[in-house]
Design a protein around this motif. Structure first.
Motif, PDB file in Angstrom:
ATOM      1  N   PRO A  91       0.806  -1.234   0.000  1.00 58.29           N
ATOM      2  CA  PRO A  91       0.000   0.000   0.000  1.00 58.29           C
ATOM      3  C   PRO A  91       0.836   1.279   0.000  1.00 58.29           C
ATOM      4  O   PRO A  91       0.271   2.372  -0.084  1.00 58.29           O
ATOM      5  CB  PRO A  91      -0.801  -0.101   1.313  1.00 58.29           C
ATOM      6  N   ALA A  92       2.152   1.158   0.097  1.00 57.74           N
ATOM      7  CA  ALA A  92       2.981   2.333   0.371  1.00 57.74           C
ATOM      8  C   ALA A  92       3.448   3.078  -0.869  1.00 57.74           C
ATOM      9  O   ALA A  92       3.830   4.241  -0.773  1.00 57.74           O
ATOM     10  CB  ALA A  92       4.200   1.920   1.196  1.00 57.74           C
ATOM     11  N   PHE A  93       3.430   2.426  -2.026  1.00 59.02           N
ATOM     12  CA  PHE A  93       4.082   3.026  -3.182  1.00 59.02           C
ATOM     13  C   PHE A  93       3.147   3.244  -4.349  1.00 59.02           C
ATOM     14  O   PHE A  93       2.215   2.475  -4.584  1.00 59.02           O
ATOM     15  CB  PHE A  93       5.257   2.137  -3.623  1.00 59.02           C
ATOM     16  N   GLN A  94       3.427   4.309  -5.053  1.00 58.20           N
ATOM     17  CA  GLN A  94       2.707   4.561  -6.299  1.00 58.20           C
ATOM     18  C   GLN A  94       3.728   4.621  -7.433  1.00 58.20           C
ATOM     19  O   GLN A  94       4.874   5.056  -7.247  1.00 58.20           O
ATOM     20  CB  GLN A  94       1.908   5.851  -6.221  1.00 58.20           C
ATOM     21  N   PHE A  95       3.298   4.180  -8.601  1.00 60.03           N
ATOM     22  CA  PHE A  95       4.185   4.097  -9.750  1.00 60.03           C
ATOM     23  C   PHE A  95       3.561   4.852 -10.917  1.00 60.03           C
ATOM     24  O   PHE A  95       2.424   4.586 -11.320  1.00 60.03           O
ATOM     25  CB  PHE A  95       4.422   2.632 -10.136  1.00 60.03           C
ATOM     26  N   THR A  96       4.320   5.796 -11.432  1.00 63.49           N
ATOM     27  CA  THR A  96       3.904   6.569 -12.598  1.00 63.49           C
ATOM     28  C   THR A  96       4.970   6.430 -13.662  1.00 63.49           C
ATOM     29  O   THR A  96       6.169   6.543 -13.364  1.00 63.49           O
ATOM     30  CB  THR A  96       3.713   8.053 -12.235  1.00 63.49           C
ATOM     31  N   PRO A 153       3.397   8.075  -1.570  1.00 59.55           N
ATOM     32  CA  PRO A 153       2.448   9.171  -1.810  1.00 59.55           C
ATOM     33  C   PRO A 153       2.198   9.987  -0.553  1.00 59.55           C
ATOM     34  O   PRO A 153       2.335   9.496   0.566  1.00 59.55           O
ATOM     35  CB  PRO A 153       1.179   8.432  -2.239  1.00 59.55           C
ATOM     36  N   ASP A 154       1.864  11.235  -0.750  1.00 65.94           N
ATOM     37  CA  ASP A 154       1.457  12.080   0.373  1.00 65.94           C
ATOM     38  C   ASP A 154       0.040  11.683   0.799  1.00 65.94           C
ATOM     39  O   ASP A 154      -0.801  11.367  -0.033  1.00 65.94           O
ATOM     40  CB  ASP A 154       1.463  13.560  -0.031  1.00 65.94           C
ATOM     41  N   GLY A 155      -0.207  11.699   2.086  1.00 62.43           N
ATOM     42  CA  GLY A 155      -1.549  11.377   2.563  1.00 62.43           C
ATOM     43  C   GLY A 155      -1.761   9.896   2.719  1.00 62.43           C
ATOM     44  O   GLY A 155      -0.903   9.156   3.195  1.00 62.43           O
ATOM     45  N   ASN A 156      -2.915   9.412   2.285  1.00 58.04           N
ATOM     46  CA  ASN A 156      -3.299   8.021   2.497  1.00 58.04           C
ATOM     47  C   ASN A 156      -2.499   7.076   1.614  1.00 58.04           C
ATOM     48  O   ASN A 156      -2.002   7.447   0.553  1.00 58.04           O
ATOM     49  CB  ASN A 156      -4.795   7.842   2.210  1.00 58.04           C
TER      50      ASN A 156
END
Length: 628
Positions: A268-273, A281-284
């Motif tokens: 749940p901790a990482f976002q990929f673009t 990510p900032d926030g949730n």
């Protein structure tokens, strides 16, 4: 139009494919039910067994200086061996300086230590070195090897990560501040979750290679998360959990579900673009459901899984859900990892501390404490150190003091020239019975790493810069290498004053290692490196003898030796003495002084050139490259 005929072999192949797909549908939901059980036999393995503090062996010898020595002496006595004599003060000074700071002692440090007759002179030296900023720069490099630190992505394009250097600087500061290990781990795994929301230390998680431009971002995510999970397992638990990303581990009690439960802490901790560095990510947290990936295939999501600790290390003997609300998962993982009774985590870091001081760990497979790994000869000492670390507040500096002030650490690595017949006979027994030095019957000689070699030459020449921190520095590369590079692969830094900074501040490109470091076995930053290779190859000698770096350092040392309002007032004898002090940390013997004096005397009037040749020769001695 006539239809093409279907041959029997095609029909058979089609039936097999249909049957195989049907089996996947049937078997996939049952994966959790088929998970191998953890048995009592599994838990009896030395690294999985509960961590119990052993009693310190009794002895009536005057040799032990602390509890470490009592454990070592017990093993030596049982084997019919005796400890080696203590190394000389000169050897101990050089050993300590390189061990704790990665730099040679200065002539002033040598005189200060040798002239100090106080009973605590050695302890005072240790404290001075631990307070030095160079300490953090030295010990941060060990950790960066584990963290697979680099300032680029790797793979084909190897794109720049402009802020990666901030993690390197954070690690240096953490060591210099003596940050407790439990906090050190928490910030690297979950610094963004609590308190100051500090994302810089979580650079540990994103240090590995990545391919931001890949078309299939789901494949990128899968590879990235699996690599990260594998690294967390090897660095903190000393287990090769990555072997279980496609199937249950063949040897260790780590199931495929164990692997993906561990990965679920991070999912749940990482976002990929696309075309951007992976980030927190900032926030949730990202709303991600974690799955076991069938056969490790990112396209085949199996059972859903929830974050849970590996069953073999879980005291409850099971793998319960950690948090149903999925909040602060990584903080919970860090807290569990650094519990004083966590047998794998405590044994792993205790072993790493020993390894970096002695060259070999108590367990000789520092990131593999599994069934196929090494079994420590000194299991009692290992467990005592593992329980002592949390007792000392998880303080690295306290553990350094404990280890380097022991009689075991102070042993000689070579038989003294003036050794008595009894000592010489004991030394020979040690070489015969304890050939690999697994009982620590003597100190092992160690070759300097490439970074320490470069820093030592610059320090000896008085050229080592005290500038610290900031983006990685790119000093000029040899012309023959530059011609092979791609455009902008190594743009040289503009400020030439930066070229002589400590090696830890040099730019780390994943697809291009600095030549000297590559020759001296700098690890591949695509993987976590628990112990560097130690090769002996021709390019090492050729580079030390012929490179511009070596020649410039030799010229710099020559200029330093001749610095004076009246250069003629510094006689050849003093120049030779200073050259030896600055390179080998000792004064020359009578024979060495005579030979060097004759060499300079035959210089045909060009004494500076001869002195440069002498300095270059000293840089190429084994004694310069090895620490006794």
């Amino acid at each position: 139009m006539k239809r093409p005929s279907i041959v029997t072999s095609d029909i058979v192949a089609l039936r097999k494919l249909i049957l195989w797909l049907a089996l996947i549908v049937v078997v996939q939901p049952a994966l959790a039910e088929s998970e191998p059980k953890i048995t009592d036999e599994h838990r009896e393995h030395w690294s999985f067994a509960p961590l119990v503090r052993p009693d310190v062996p009794d002895n009536d010898s005057e040799w032990p200086r602390n509890s470490i020595d009592s454990f070592v002496l017990k093993k030596l006595t049982d084997a019919g061996l005796s400890p080696a004599p203590q190394a000389t003060r000169v050897v101990l000074l050089r050993r300590l300086c390189f061990d704790l700071t990665g730099l040679p002692p200065t002539p002033e440090q040598i005189d200060e230590f040798l002239d100090d007759d106080s009973s605590d002179a050695y302890q005072q030296l240790v404290d001075r070195l631990l307070k030095s900023h160079a300490y953090g720069e030295r010990w941060a490099q060990h950790w960066l090897d584990l963290a697979r630190f680099a300032e680029t992505d790797g793979f084909e394009h190897d794109k720049l990560r402009p802020d990666a250097w901030k993690y390197r600087d954070w690690v240096i500061k953490a060591f210099n501040d003596d940050m407790p290990y439990n906090e050190f781990v928490r910030l690297q795994l979950a610094g963004d979750e609590t308190g100051s929301k500090n994302r810089v230390p979580t650079g540990f998680l994103t240090c590995g290679p990545d391919m931001p431009d890949i078309n299939l971002q789901e494949e990128r995510r899968h590879s990235f998360m699996n690599e990260m999970t594998s690294t967390v397992g090897s660095v903190f638990l000393g287990l090769q959990v990555g072997c279980a990303q496609c199937h249950d581990h063949k040897y260790d009690p780590i199931s495929q579900l164990d692997f993906y439960r561990l990965r679920a802490f991070f999912d749940p901790a990482f976002q990929f673009t696309k075309n951007q560095t992976a980030s927190l990510p900032d926030g949730n947290d990202v709303q991600t459901v974690s799955h076991l990936m069938v056969r490790g295939d990112f396209r085949r999501a199996g059972d859903t899984v929830k974050a849970a600790f590996p069953r073999i290390v879980n005291a409850a003997g099971a793998a319960p859900d950690v948090a149903s609300d999925r909040q602060n998962l990584r903080t919970q993982l860090a807290s569990w990892l650094t519990r004083p009774d966590n047998p794998l985590c405590m044994r792993t870091i205790a072993n790493r501390l020993w390894q970096y001081h002695f060259g070999e760990g108590l367990c000789d497979s520092p990131s593999d404490f599994g069934v196929m790994g090494d079994t420590p000869e000194h299991d009692g000492l290992h467990d005592w150190l593992a329980t002592e670390f949390p007792r000392r507040g998880f303080s690295f500096k306290n553990m350094h003091r404990l280890i380097v002030t022991s009689a075991t650490y102070r042993q000689a690595s070579r038989l003294p020239v003036d050794a008595s017949p009894e000592v010489a006979a004991g030394w020979q027994r040690s070489l015969k019975i304890d050939r690999e030095n697994r009982l620590w019957s003597r100190m092992s000689r160690r070759r300097l790493e490439g970074e320490a070699v470069r820093d030592s030459m610059l320090a000896a020449a008085g050229q080592l810069s005290e500038r610290r921190g900031g983006p990685g520095i790119r000093p000029p590369l040899p012309d023959e290498l530059v011609h092979t590079l791609l455009k902008n692969q190594w743009p040289v830094s503009e400020d030439s004053a930066d070229y002589s900074r400590r090696s830890i501040y040099l730019f780390v490109r994943r697809n291009l290692r600095y030549p000297l470091f590559e020759a001296f076995d700098k690890p591949d930053t695509n993987f976590s490196c628990p112990r560097r290779n130690r090769s002996t190859i021709a390019p090492q000698a050729l580079m030390l003898l012929n490179s511009k770096l070596s020649l410039d350092a030799a010229k710099g040392l020559t200029a330093l030796l001749e610095e004076s309002k009246d250069a003629s007032s510094i006689d050849a004898k003093r120049k030779i003495e200073l050259a030896y002090l600055r390179t080998l940390s000792r004064r020359p013997s009578a024979a060495e002084e005579k030979l060097a004096t004759e060499f300079l005397g035959n210089s045909s009037g060009d004494e500076a050139a001869a002195l440069t040749d002498l300095c270059l020769t000293l840089f190429n001695l084994n004694e310069f490259l090895y620490v006794d």
